[in-house]
Scaffold this active site. Structure first.
Site, PDB file in Angstrom:
ATOM      1  N   HIS A  30      53.918  48.214  43.673  1.00  0.00           N
ATOM      2  CA  HIS A  30      52.878  47.193  43.469  1.00  0.00           C
ATOM      3  C   HIS A  30      53.482  45.794  43.469  1.00  0.00           C
ATOM      4  CE1 HIS A  30      48.903  46.234  41.159  1.00  0.00           C
ATOM      5  NE2 HIS A  30      49.218  45.278  42.020  1.00  0.00           N
TER       6      HIS A  30
ATOM      7  N   PHE B 147      45.105  34.446  37.971  1.00  0.00           N
ATOM      8  CA  PHE B 147      45.579  35.629  37.254  1.00  0.00           C
ATOM      9  C   PHE B 147      46.907  36.079  37.852  1.00  0.00           C
ATOM     10  CE2 PHE B 147      40.951  36.010  36.613  1.00  0.00           C
ATOM     11  CZ  PHE B 147      40.896  36.298  35.265  1.00  0.00           C
TER      12      PHE B 147
ATOM     13  N   ASP C 121      53.510  44.741  39.654  1.00  0.00           N
ATOM     14  CA  ASP C 121      52.395  43.827  39.930  1.00  0.00           C
ATOM     15  C   ASP C 121      52.910  42.387  40.012  1.00  0.00           C
ATOM     16  OD1 ASP C 121      49.930  42.791  40.510  1.00  0.00           O
ATOM     17  OD2 ASP C 121      49.029  43.238  38.566  1.00  0.00           O
TER      18      ASP C 121
ATOM     19  N   HIS D  24      52.426  32.759  41.879  1.00  0.00           N
ATOM     20  CA  HIS D  24      51.452  31.677  42.063  1.00  0.00           C
ATOM     21  C   HIS D  24      52.194  30.356  41.999  1.00  0.00           C
ATOM     22  CE1 HIS D  24      47.829  34.091  41.872  1.00  0.00           C
ATOM     23  NE2 HIS D  24      48.324  34.738  40.829  1.00  0.00           N
TER      24      HIS D  24
ATOM     25  N   ASP E 258      43.607  46.094  45.933  1.00  0.00           N
ATOM     26  CA  ASP E 258      44.106  45.464  44.708  1.00  0.00           C
ATOM     27  C   ASP E 258      43.734  43.995  44.585  1.00  0.00           C
ATOM     28  OD1 ASP E 258      45.572  45.270  42.276  1.00  0.00           O
ATOM     29  OD2 ASP E 258      47.033  44.102  43.388  1.00  0.00           O
TER      30      ASP E 258
END
Lengths: 434, 182, 318
Positions: A57, A322, A304, A308, A151
């Protein structure tokens, strides 16, 4: 081809000590005596050798958001974190819902060569949750896609989920669900509970995750598809998955490092580095996720990793994106939470961070292999005594939205080998530079 | 020079004398309004009002004594920790066209009085403003002088003058200490 | 005090100091000359990312009566949709030398972030952030109640009083601020709302929760009742609605004459405004002798003067 390398006195899986002789991309011997004459020898005392880590992920952001990460910077971050393979999520721009996009990502990964990049294909066209994407084309492409996920968004429509589970069976694919009931989470900002009530942030109920997982495992049981739950964050989710497994349903599940360590209390300073989807939960849920990982209900750990750019986190909580980066801190966090507490051994870490994710992603011919003679030399060396403080400026990732900045982690990867080539090495291993 | 400079009896005598001087200067007490500057100017003004009333029976002390807080008019607010604001009580008779006698315990730099004059200006327009101080310790930084003084007390800047009044401190006394003595 | 971000965590001592200072400020507002020179040379910026004319002019009047220079910065429309604007705006205000920033923002935590981000050095006053806190509103509510209900109020809290807050607790920053402040000051708070309008975490708050206004009136000796504004749009909209209809809301939660008459004779009626007459409060309640709604507005200026004074008048924090 790289020069042969001998790593002496290294602890395989944190257990018996051996020498790893790496030549021609493979492990050729477990005794330094067999090393070729031109081999570089490095001292592996105190280190733990694991099969190269596999992340099921990862968000590499390319194509589309190269301001936050590229396949190159993401590969570098992965190698530094000890990973030799990553599954790159499909929520790029354009979305990875065609053979063209997944092949582009796949070949770019090969070109960089620091980590094997396995593209994840979108379940639905444009992640819109309306029409199945051409999974077959992606599966048969050079990228050989076996993992399908929307996702970032859930496959909310129950009929669509049923079809996806059924259809993916055609080529041994796994449908990977971001479990989030959309109607229950409109405008949601953090876990719904005591802290959200105080902070005045719109709540994200645990049931929004659990209800989707419950529905999906029942569907998977009914149609017999392969189903995987991403970033399990609540006690209820763990219970449902445990129940489903007890019924023989083919379900696997992952925990993220952040849901193993952090809680919704971290939101109190309104620091958007702690804003993540699914949200950080109370300690009770964190304890349940830890227990689930310990007893095998949760099969794997996946990062995950969600980069950003600064401006998307240097703002009001409600306006912030998020997600958090995690490739470079995963080993340290897992050691802190699970290994140093005696809940997992390094042998277990090899299982949850390499062998099982490789098997779920159907890349287990290359990755997650035993540390044994004749196997591909995908190896990660971990120094469990190399405590370090996470620093904002210390990331190989293009982004620095890490919740762990300022935190001390007990250990980390110090060298990573992909088919015998060092893709990352710390100062201690200068000699392996070719 | 340290120790008690004025005893309770000294303070009593000084206030009695000031009361007489106020009446004499203003040819009676008809238009007199006393405004004490918190904290210790307030009880001094009350006492002075009582003395004046004992000499001039027509003087309504209750309606003529008030208080004026000068905190919000200070020019040194940003140099001090935040001060709580004291109360301002304008006497029932008002201050317009009255003779306001400001009452304070110690006259020092004159800045407090400057602030009090500004505060009075916002409350109304008295016919005249006079100043009574129990102790004048010198070191003026502004062209201000007292009309009525209980005791002139030459001090050095290093010294500290403390006025204790029974209403607040449980005793009447004026003390001088070297800074750092305590 | 460097910032006023919320009433949660505020000590009783500070809360009483704010109320006592507000009392002194209120006294100055009855004079002929209401302007004080206290904050001459200080610059106060009203930074409003959300429309609220009432709150803005209240802060503006407070700053002006203390002789501060006031700059009104309306940043509406540039808020959450483009997040960097808060940071850029803060840097601009810092460059302009703002001594205090009064911020109103639709995002919960915006005031906290402004104060702690290092983007600017001045004091931050929270004039309402999302559904989080609105401390000056709570202070003016407490001030109004203390004046009406406590004898010789200086130095005192609200000990022994019982306040009922009726309405949309879930989305209300006024409630969060009032719950903390009133309990800190020794009062009991009763929240009256349907479960749809209560946050899931309310069970841990130091309050009593009742689901019907009639039950609250029957069970508690209420000294004050605060009616919250109901947003009509929250009542309708199919599955999103928190309540079946405005009419049902009025039936169950509206304060009308008959409910008001059942309150103890000394009890006061409060409303943070603006009111929906006929919805949460009937005109006969809003305009009755018990209503202190107009006083609340007047006291708002005094409370905000007190906050500005206590944050800005002292020596600069090192």
């Amino acid at each position: 081809m790289s020069r042969p390398i001998v790593i002496t006195n290294v602890s395989l899986y944190g257990e018996e000590t051996a020498d790893l002789v790496i030549a021609d991309g493979a492990i050729t011997s477990l005794s330094a005596a067999d090393a070729p004459a031109d081999a570089v020898t490095v001292d592996g005392s105190g280190l733990v050798a694991l099969p190269g880590l596999v992340d099921l992920h990862t968000h590499l952001r390319e194509p589309g958001r190269e301001d936050s990460e590229t396949i190159e910077t993401g590969s570098r971050a992965a190698a530094k974190g000890g990973f030799t393979a990553v599954h790159a999520m499909a929520n790029t721009t354009p979305v990875a819902d065609t053979a063209g996009v997944v092949e582009q990502v796949y070949s770019r990964g090969k070109e960089i060569g620091l980590v094997d990049v396995y593209p994840v294909g979108a379940v639905t066209v444009g992640l819109a949750g309306e029409h199945l994407s051409e999974m077959g084309a992606m599966a048969d492409s050079r990228a050989r896609v076996r993992v399908f996920s929307d996702d970032g968004k859930p496959v909310a429509d129950p009929v669509l989920m049923r079809r996806a589970l059924e259809y993916a069976k055609t080529f041994g694919g796994v449908v990977v669900q971001h479990a989030q009931e959309p109607r229950l989470t409109e405008g949601a900002q953090m876990h719904e509970g005591i802290v959200s009530a105080e902070l005045g942030l719109a709540g994200w109920p645990a049931v929004a995750e659990e209800s989707i997982i419950a529905r999906d495992v029942l569907l998977a049981g009914h149609v017999g598809g392969r189903y995987h739950v991403q970033h399990v964050s609540t006690e209820g989710s763990v219970d449902i998955i445990r129940w489903a497994k007890s019924r023989g349903i083919d379900v696997t599940a992952e925990a993220t490092p952040h849901h193993l360590l952090l809680t919704d209390e971290n939101a109190r300073g309104y620091d958007p580095r702690f804003k993540v989807n699914p949200p950080l939960r109370p300690q009770r849920d964190v304890d349940a996720v830890r227990a689930g990982l310990e007893d095998g209900t949760l099969d794997i750990v996946a990062t995950d990793h969600a980069p950003h750019p600064t401006e998307d986190k240097d703002c009001e909580w409600a306006a912030a994106a998020f997600g958090m980066i995690g490739l470079e801190t995963a080993v340290g966090v897992l050691q802190k939470v699970m290994v140093d507490t005696g809940r997992l051994t390094w042998r277990d870490v090899a299982r949850v961070l390499s062998e099982t994710p490789a098997r779920i992603g159907r890349v287990d011919e290359e990755h997650g292999r035993p540390l044994a003679v004749g196997e591909p030399a995908n190896v990660t060396l971990i120094d469990p005594a190399d405590a370090w403080t996470v620093e904002r400026d210390g990331f190989a990732s293009r982004s620095s939205n890490s919740p762990y900045i300022g935190m001390e982690l007990p250990g980390r990867a110090v060298a990573t080998f992909l088919r015998g080539t060092p893709t990352y090495y710390s100062a201690r291993f200068q000699e392996v530079a070719q | 020079m340290s120790g008690t400079i004025m005893s309770a009896a000294d303070i009593h005598r000084a206030l009695t004398r000031i009361a007489h001087e106020v009446i004499e200067r203003n040819e009676g007490a008809d238009d007199i309004v006393l405004l004490g500057i918190p904290t210790r100017g307030e009880p001094l003004a009350t006492r002075l009002g009582e003395r004046i009333a004992s000499v001039e029976p027509g003087f309504d002390a209750a309606a003529s004594v008030g208080a004026i807080d000068i905190t919000m008019y200070r020019d040194d607010l940003h140099r001090q920790p935040t001060r709580p604001i004291g109360s301002t009580k304008v006497p029932d008779r008002g201050i317009d066209d009255r003779i306001v006698v400001l009452v304070d315990d110690v006259l020092h730099t004159g800045r407090t009085i400057r602030a009090a004059l500004d505060a009075i200006k916002d409350l109304g327009r008295p016919r005249a403003v006079q100043l009574a101080a129990l102790v004048d310790r010198g070191h003026r930084e502004l062209p201000i002088r007292a009309d009525f003084v209980g005791k002139n007390l030459p001090t050095s800047r290093r010294e500290r003058v403390d006025v204790h009044l029974s209403e607040i401190d449980g005793e009447d006394a004026v003390m001088v200490t070297e800074r750092g003595d305590k | 005090m460097k910032h006023l971000l919320g009433t949660d965590g505020m000590s009783r001592e500070d809360a009483v100091l704010l109320l006592d200072t507000a009392a002194q400020m209120a006294a100055t507002q009855e004079r002929e000359v209401r302007k004080l020179p206290t904050l001459r040379g200080k610059t106060v910026v009203n930074l409003f990312f959300e429309d609220s004319t009432r709150t803005r002019i209240s802060f503006e009047a407070a700053a002006k009566r203390l002789s501060a220079d006031v700059i009104n910065f309306s940043a509406k429309g540039s808020s959450v949709s483009k997040g960097e604007s808060l940071k850029d705006t803060a840097l601009t205000l810092q460059a302009m030398g703002a001594d205090a920033v009064v911020i109103r923002h639709s995002a919960s935590g915006a005031a906290y972030q402004l104060a702690h981000s290092g983007w600017l050095r001045g004091s931050v006053l929270n004039a309402g952030d999302g559904t989080h806190q609105h401390p000056t509103q709570a202070l003016l509510d407490a001030f109004t109640a203390r004046r009406r209900l406590v004898d010789d109020p200086e130095g005192k809290g609200l000990d022994g009083l019982t306040l009922a807050i009726v309405g949309d607790v879930l989305h209300s920053r006024v409630v969060r601020s009032n719950v903390s402040l009133w309990t800190t000051l020794g009062a009991k708070v009763v929240l009256v709302a349907p479960p749809t309008l209560l946050p899931v975490g309310v069970s841990t708050w130091p309050v009593e929760v009742v689901h019907r206004l009639d039950h609250a009136i029957d069970r508690f000796d209420l000294d004050a009742v605060m009616m919250l504004r109901v947003q009509r749009e929250r009542m309708t909209g199919g599955g999103d609605a928190f309540f079946p209809s405005p009419e049902e809301y009025t039936r169950l939660y509206g304060l009308d004459r008959s409910r008001m008459d059942r309150l103890p004779s000394h009890a006061i009626v409060m409303h943070p405004g603006p009111m929906n007459r006929g919805l949460e409060i009937a005109a006969e309640a809003a305009d009755s002798d018990r209503s202190v709604i107009v006083e609340q507005v007047a006291n708002g200026v005094a409370v905000r003067m007190a906050a500005l004074y206590l944050l800005l008048a002292g020596e600069e924090a090192a």
